[in-house]
Design a protein around this motif. Structure first.
Motif, PDB file in Angstrom:
ATOM      1  N   UNK A   1       0.787  -1.372  -0.298  1.00 38.33           N
ATOM      2  CA  UNK A   1      -0.206  -0.054   0.210  1.00 38.33           C
ATOM      3  C   UNK A   1       1.093   1.243  -0.403  1.00 38.33           C
ATOM      4  N   UNK A   2       0.685   1.544  -0.987  1.00 29.16           N
ATOM      5  CA  UNK A   2       1.470   3.172  -1.081  1.00 29.16           C
ATOM      6  C   UNK A   2       1.320   4.565  -0.143  1.00 29.16           C
ATOM      7  N   UNK A   3       1.886   5.639   0.445  1.00 29.05           N
ATOM      8  CA  UNK A   3       1.759   6.566   1.153  1.00 29.05           C
ATOM      9  C   UNK A   3       0.982   8.116   0.120  1.00 29.05           C
ATOM     10  N   UNK A   4       0.151   8.315   0.118  1.00 28.23           N
ATOM     11  CA  UNK A   4       0.596   9.863  -0.613  1.00 28.23           C
ATOM     12  C   UNK A   4       0.703  11.104   0.851  1.00 28.23           C
TER      13      UNK A   4
ATOM     14  N   UNK B   1      -9.487   9.998   1.158  1.00 26.44           N
ATOM     15  CA  UNK B   1      -8.098   9.604   0.564  1.00 26.44           C
ATOM     16  C   UNK B   1      -7.548   8.931  -0.364  1.00 26.44           C
ATOM     17  N   UNK B   2      -6.674   8.963  -1.101  1.00 27.76           N
ATOM     18  CA  UNK B   2      -6.197   8.271  -2.019  1.00 27.76           C
ATOM     19  C   UNK B   2      -5.782   6.363  -2.223  1.00 27.76           C
ATOM     20  N   UNK B   3      -7.121   5.993  -3.164  1.00 33.25           N
ATOM     21  CA  UNK B   3      -6.383   4.157  -3.510  1.00 33.25           C
ATOM     22  C   UNK B   3      -6.954   3.645  -4.550  1.00 33.25           C
ATOM     23  N   UNK B   4      -6.461   2.427  -4.443  1.00 35.58           N
ATOM     24  CA  UNK B   4      -5.900   2.496  -5.899  1.00 35.58           C
ATOM     25  C   UNK B   4      -6.961   1.214  -6.071  1.00 35.58           C
ATOM     26  N   UNK B   5      -8.315   1.416  -6.696  1.00 32.28           N
ATOM     27  CA  UNK B   5      -9.023   0.396  -7.239  1.00 32.28           C
ATOM     28  C   UNK B   5      -9.509   0.830  -9.092  1.00 32.28           C
ATOM     29  N   UNK B   6      -9.951  -1.654  -9.431  1.00 33.40           N
ATOM     30  CA  UNK B   6     -10.006  -1.096 -10.126  1.00 33.40           C
ATOM     31  C   UNK B   6      -8.756  -0.638 -10.796  1.00 33.40           C
ATOM     32  N   UNK B   7      -7.722  -1.238 -10.156  1.00 32.45           N
ATOM     33  CA  UNK B   7      -6.364  -0.981 -11.462  1.00 32.45           C
ATOM     34  C   UNK B   7      -5.468   0.701 -11.501  1.00 32.45           C
ATOM     35  N   UNK B   8      -6.890   1.127 -11.016  1.00 38.82           N
ATOM     36  CA  UNK B   8      -6.397   2.873 -11.662  1.00 38.82           C
ATOM     37  C   UNK B   8      -6.722   3.125  -9.944  1.00 38.82           C
ATOM     38  N   UNK B   9      -5.430   4.659 -10.316  1.00 37.54           N
ATOM     39  CA  UNK B   9      -5.411   5.319  -8.972  1.00 37.54           C
ATOM     40  C   UNK B   9      -6.283   6.107  -8.795  1.00 37.54           C
ATOM     41  N   UNK B  10      -7.516   6.138  -7.344  1.00 33.08           N
ATOM     42  CA  UNK B  10      -8.458   7.150  -7.464  1.00 33.08           C
ATOM     43  C   UNK B  10      -8.865   8.138  -5.753  1.00 33.08           C
ATOM     44  N   UNK B  11      -9.648   9.058  -6.359  1.00 32.69           N
ATOM     45  CA  UNK B  11      -9.689   9.531  -5.359  1.00 32.69           C
ATOM     46  C   UNK B  11     -11.049   9.959  -4.336  1.00 32.69           C
ATOM     47  N   UNK B  12     -10.869   9.174  -2.885  1.00 32.82           N
ATOM     48  CA  UNK B  12     -12.102   8.513  -2.809  1.00 32.82           C
ATOM     49  C   UNK B  12     -12.054   9.647  -1.747  1.00 32.82           C
TER      50      UNK B  12
ATOM     51  N   UNK C   1      10.797   2.776 -16.475  1.00 30.68           N
ATOM     52  CA  UNK C   1      10.086   1.669 -16.370  1.00 30.68           C
ATOM     53  C   UNK C   1       9.624   1.979 -15.886  1.00 30.68           C
ATOM     54  N   UNK C   2       9.127   0.029 -15.322  1.00 32.60           N
ATOM     55  CA  UNK C   2       7.964  -0.632 -15.026  1.00 32.60           C
ATOM     56  C   UNK C   2       9.345   0.188 -12.975  1.00 32.60           C
ATOM     57  N   UNK C   3       8.291   0.302 -12.010  1.00 37.38           N
ATOM     58  CA  UNK C   3       8.553   0.728 -10.657  1.00 37.38           C
ATOM     59  C   UNK C   3       8.458   2.212 -10.919  1.00 37.38           C
ATOM     60  N   UNK C   4       8.732   3.077 -11.948  1.00 37.24           N
ATOM     61  CA  UNK C   4       9.021   4.224 -11.433  1.00 37.24           C
ATOM     62  C   UNK C   4       7.125   5.152 -11.771  1.00 37.24           C
ATOM     63  N   UNK C   5       7.228   6.119 -10.863  1.00 37.41           N
ATOM     64  CA  UNK C   5       5.860   6.645 -10.661  1.00 37.41           C
ATOM     65  C   UNK C   5       5.075   7.308 -11.746  1.00 37.41           C
ATOM     66  N   UNK C   6       3.078   7.786 -11.323  1.00 36.96           N
ATOM     67  CA  UNK C   6       2.993   8.536 -12.674  1.00 36.96           C
ATOM     68  C   UNK C   6       1.762   8.269 -13.397  1.00 36.96           C
ATOM     69  N   UNK C   7       1.942   6.456 -13.506  1.00 36.26           N
ATOM     70  CA  UNK C   7       1.331   5.687 -15.036  1.00 36.26           C
ATOM     71  C   UNK C   7      -0.380   5.152 -14.353  1.00 36.26           C
ATOM     72  N   UNK C   8       0.519   3.650 -13.216  1.00 35.72           N
ATOM     73  CA  UNK C   8      -0.822   2.786 -12.935  1.00 35.72           C
ATOM     74  C   UNK C   8       0.067   2.573 -11.511  1.00 35.72           C
ATOM     75  N   UNK C   9      -1.212   2.454 -10.650  1.00 31.63           N
ATOM     76  CA  UNK C   9      -0.873   0.649  -9.450  1.00 31.63           C
ATOM     77  C   UNK C   9       0.166  -0.392 -10.211  1.00 31.63           C
ATOM     78  N   UNK C  10      -0.297  -0.886 -11.024  1.00 29.53           N
ATOM     79  CA  UNK C  10       0.220  -2.345 -11.312  1.00 29.53           C
ATOM     80  C   UNK C  10       1.459  -2.006 -12.059  1.00 29.53           C
ATOM     81  N   UNK C  11       1.904  -1.046 -13.122  1.00 33.83           N
ATOM     82  CA  UNK C  11       2.556  -0.011 -13.748  1.00 33.83           C
ATOM     83  C   UNK C  11       4.177  -0.369 -12.338  1.00 33.83           C
ATOM     84  N   UNK C  12       4.162   0.565 -11.418  1.00 35.91           N
ATOM     85  CA  UNK C  12       4.245   0.614  -9.987  1.00 35.91           C
ATOM     86  C   UNK C  12       5.135  -0.584  -9.131  1.00 35.91           C
TER      87      UNK C  12
END
Length: 706
Positions: free
Chosen positions: A317-320, A334-345, A521-532
């Motif tokens: 779980x990432x911290x924001x 909060x900010x959450x990873x849902x449905x393959x996306x990082x969303x504001x909840x 590449x994969x692991x860097x921020x800014x694209x998607x939770x799955x990428x990171x």
């Protein structure tokens, strides 16, 4: 934005002297709730390290200095305590003078530490004075009503009246390894929690973190250039070892305390604390493996906590920044990873979808939530390297920043300060907007670099890896050039951004005769939770993506794949060493700066997030190490030159990483160069060191690639 005339020095010297052309730029903005003024920090020129506290009057656009460090110290040099030096190292602060400040709720009174002494500034009047208190002072913060200042000195949390009277301790350490009101190493270095105390909205008590470092292993760091000096020790929680014990108390101004209770066995990490008028104190606590976390509301009368929300994730779980928080109506943000996306909840309802990748919450008000976000994987336009500011509410999403670039903002009421960096212009432009319309600008005194990156933002490889390609400024044709990969390439380190100054050093290397490639590449921020999270237990994917991007870009750009080098620092240094050791068929030389070579020597919160517990999963650590048999498994021939650089005073990635790698290379019969930097930490703020590092790297590359 105004800039100063470029002097005749070389780029490496100016790059070092100006701290990457950041000195003189305004930063650390605070907007008064009534919108009448904006406080900020800025030094007097592009080569001046000493920041003053400034006030911008938004009614007439005039600026004035509220606190000048030179006047307050009467021309004396700054003296920093070891605790303050460590605090600045954790935050990567290379400035001087006033490097941080805090205000009361009305932004009428500011407090700051200068040379270990406590100062306050009346922001309407623009006057500053010293309060005589015990020191050295760390992190002074006014109460919301402006009547008191809380601060830390000698690990003790103290409070003093805003006029300087009735200074007293509120919490005194029980031992040498205990502190009250300070963030422990892990919180400051990895969680981005730099604070250790929080005022109540009513200004009558505080939440105070107590950190006991007794269980943490003691490491020794010596100044080897001065063998007559004793080494100093640090408490370093390496992967698989004990962390500091962190507890939390509600402490009244009379010293009465109540312990805040939660299941610390299950959730030992205190990651976030939020206390506002909108609701009860709010905590975010994490499990040791960071796969579980809980949002807890605190009863400040009893110390009891109740769970507001809980999250679980099979990887981590990432911290924001900016969350958790309450809305004015009392809903959890909060900010959450849902449905393959990082969303504001908000509450239990997502207010954004897969078109946005939310990165931070900037402000929460009744008019909506201000967020920082990049394009999500579902967006029609990937907007490579862009980060924008959005206003999110129940009615929808509105983009505040329009120009392609990297943007952030600070807001209070109807006034918003928008900070914008673009590819076309050096530095950043600061606009003060009122009701969404530009009203004023804040000048920058940063130097003009005198060069413009010749950069193309694109994608490369099957993974559509974001890339920046830089060619020499005067490159006239399509003759293949030797290649320099210039990545960070790992978690929390985005390098491919649509901002001018981010590519200056890469352009300078390009102008020495290289085609420079920066790939995220994969692991860097800014694209998607799955990428990171793709790099979970396998950092070598970072290397795979660098190679994938390189080989794909060679189809479109004149790259000489028979002469490829790589350079990097920290995780980028690890990646550079990984490249030349494991793929000598692709890489022909490597510059390895401050590398993590043995992940058992790096800290708990970072390393265990990605590789797990070293006792439970030793294979993961061996597979990702540079010094194990697997790490050195590539054939010793052909030999690939390697320059390893490390600051001997580094307390984040300690010099033992480089020494162990050098020993392993020597035992394997692999020639290499080691450049030790005496007195240098993980940062390299020293002007001559920073300048000569660039020159020595170019010399090494030209020698190695012939």
């Amino acid at each position: 934005m105004t800039t100063q005339t470029v002097d005749s020095d070389s780029f490496p010297r100016r790059h070092a002297r100006t701290q990457r052309f950041s000195l003189g730029a305004p930063r650390a903005f605070t907007v008064a709730p009534d919108g009448s003024r904006v406080a900020f920090l800025r030094s007097d020129s592009g080569t001046d390290r000493a920041n003053s506290l400034w006030i911008l009057d938004t009614t007439d656009g005039t600026e004035r200095i509220a606190a000048d460090p030179r006047a307050l110290l009467a021309g004396a040099d700054e003296e920093l305590s070891p605790e303050e030096r460590a605090r600045r190292e954790r935050s990567r602060e290379g400035g001087a003078g006033i490097v941080g400040y805090a205000t009361d709720a009305a932004a009428e009174l500011a407090s700051f530490a200068l040379s270990g002494r406590l100062f306050t500034a009346e922001l309407r009047a623009g006057t500053a004075r010293e309060l005589a208190v015990p020191g050295p002072v760390i992190d002074p913060r006014p109460s919301p009503d402006g009547t008191h200042i809380a601060y830390v000195a000698g690990g003790e949390l103290r409070v003093v009246g805003a006029e300087g009277a009735d200074d007293r301790p509120l919490a005194t350490p029980e031992g040498d390894e205990v502190t009250y009101g300070l963030a422990e190493f892990i919180a400051a270095e990895e969680m981005d929690r730099t604070r250790g105390f929080w005022w109540s909205p009513e200004s009558d008590r505080l939440l105070v973190a107590r950190a006991d470092d007794t269980p943490v292993r003691r490491w020794w760091i010596a100044d080897t250039s001065h063998p007559d000096r004793e080494p100093h020790h640090v408490r370093y929680p390496a992967a698989g070892t004990a962390n500091a014990e962190v507890t939390l108390f509600v402490i009244g101004l009379d010293g009465a305390r109540t312990e805040v209770r939660w299941d610390r066995e299950r959730h030992p990490y205190l990651a976030r604390v939020h206390w506002s008028q909108a609701g009860a104190p709010l905590l975010l606590v994490q499990s040791r493996d960071q796969r579980g976390q809980a949002y807890l509301a605190v009863d400040p009368e009893t110390g009891e906590t109740r769970t507001v929300h809980a999250d679980e994730d099979p990887t981590w779980l990432e911290l924001f920044a900016g969350v958790p928080a309450w809305t004015p109506s009392g809903q959890l943000v909060r900010i959450a990873d849902e449905g393959g996306a990082r969303v504001l909840t908000v509450g239990e309802r997502p207010l954004t979808g897969p078109q946005l990748h939310v990165r931070a919450v900037l402000d929460v008000s009744a008019d909506g939530i201000l967020v920082s976000a990049s394009a999500g994987e579902a967006a029609e336009d990937p907007e490579i390297g862009e980060i924008h500011v959005y206003r999110v509410s129940e009615l929808g999403v509105e983009r505040v920043s329009q120009e392609p670039g990297v943007h952030s903002a600070v807001r209070s009421g109807e006034v918003l300060v928008l900070v914008s960096a673009t590819l076309d212009s050096p530095g950043a432009r600061v606009q003060v907007l009122r009701d969404g319309k530009p009203a004023l600008g804040v000048p920058s005194y940063a130097e003009n670099p005198g060069m413009s990156p010749r950069v193309t933002l694109t994608e490369g490889g099957a993974q559509r890896i974001p890339c920046a390609v830089l060619m020499p400024t005067d490159y006239p044709d399509d003759t293949p050039l030797p290649v320099l990969l210039d990545p960070y390439g790992g978690p929390h380190g985005q390098r491919v951004v649509a901002a001018h100054n981010a590519h200056l050093a890469s352009q300078w290397f390009a102008d020495q005769g290289f085609a420079v490639i920066v790939a995220d590449g994969r692991g860097t921020p800014g694209r998607s939770p799955g990428w990171e999270k793709a790099i979970h237990q396998d950092f070598t994917l970072s290397l795979d993506d660098q190679i994938d991007a390189l080989q794909d870009l060679a189809k479109r750009y004149p790259l000489d794949l028979s002469r490829v080098a790589v350079r990097g620092w920290s995780y980028g240094g690890y990646l550079s060493a990984l490249a030349v050791l494991r793929r000598p068929d692709v890489f022909h030389a490597g510059i390895v700066g401050a590398p993590v070579t043995d992940w058992r020597l790096y800290d708990t919160h970072y390393t265990e997030r990605y590789l797990g517990d070293p006792e439970a999963d030793p294979e993961s650590y061996a597979r990702n190490s540079l010094i194990t048999d697997e790490g050195l498994s590539a054939p010793a021939e052909p030999h690939r030159p390697m320059m390893i650089i490390h600051g001997l005073a580094d307390d984040n990635v300690v010099a033992a990483h480089t020494l162990r790698l050098s020993s392993a290379l020597l035992a394997a019969g692999r020639p290499h160069e080691v450049l030790p930097l005496s007195g240098v930490t993980h940062m390299t703020p020293q002007e001559q060191v920073a300048e000569n590092l660039l020159l020595l790297q170019v010399d090494f590359l030209k020698r190695s690639l012939k």
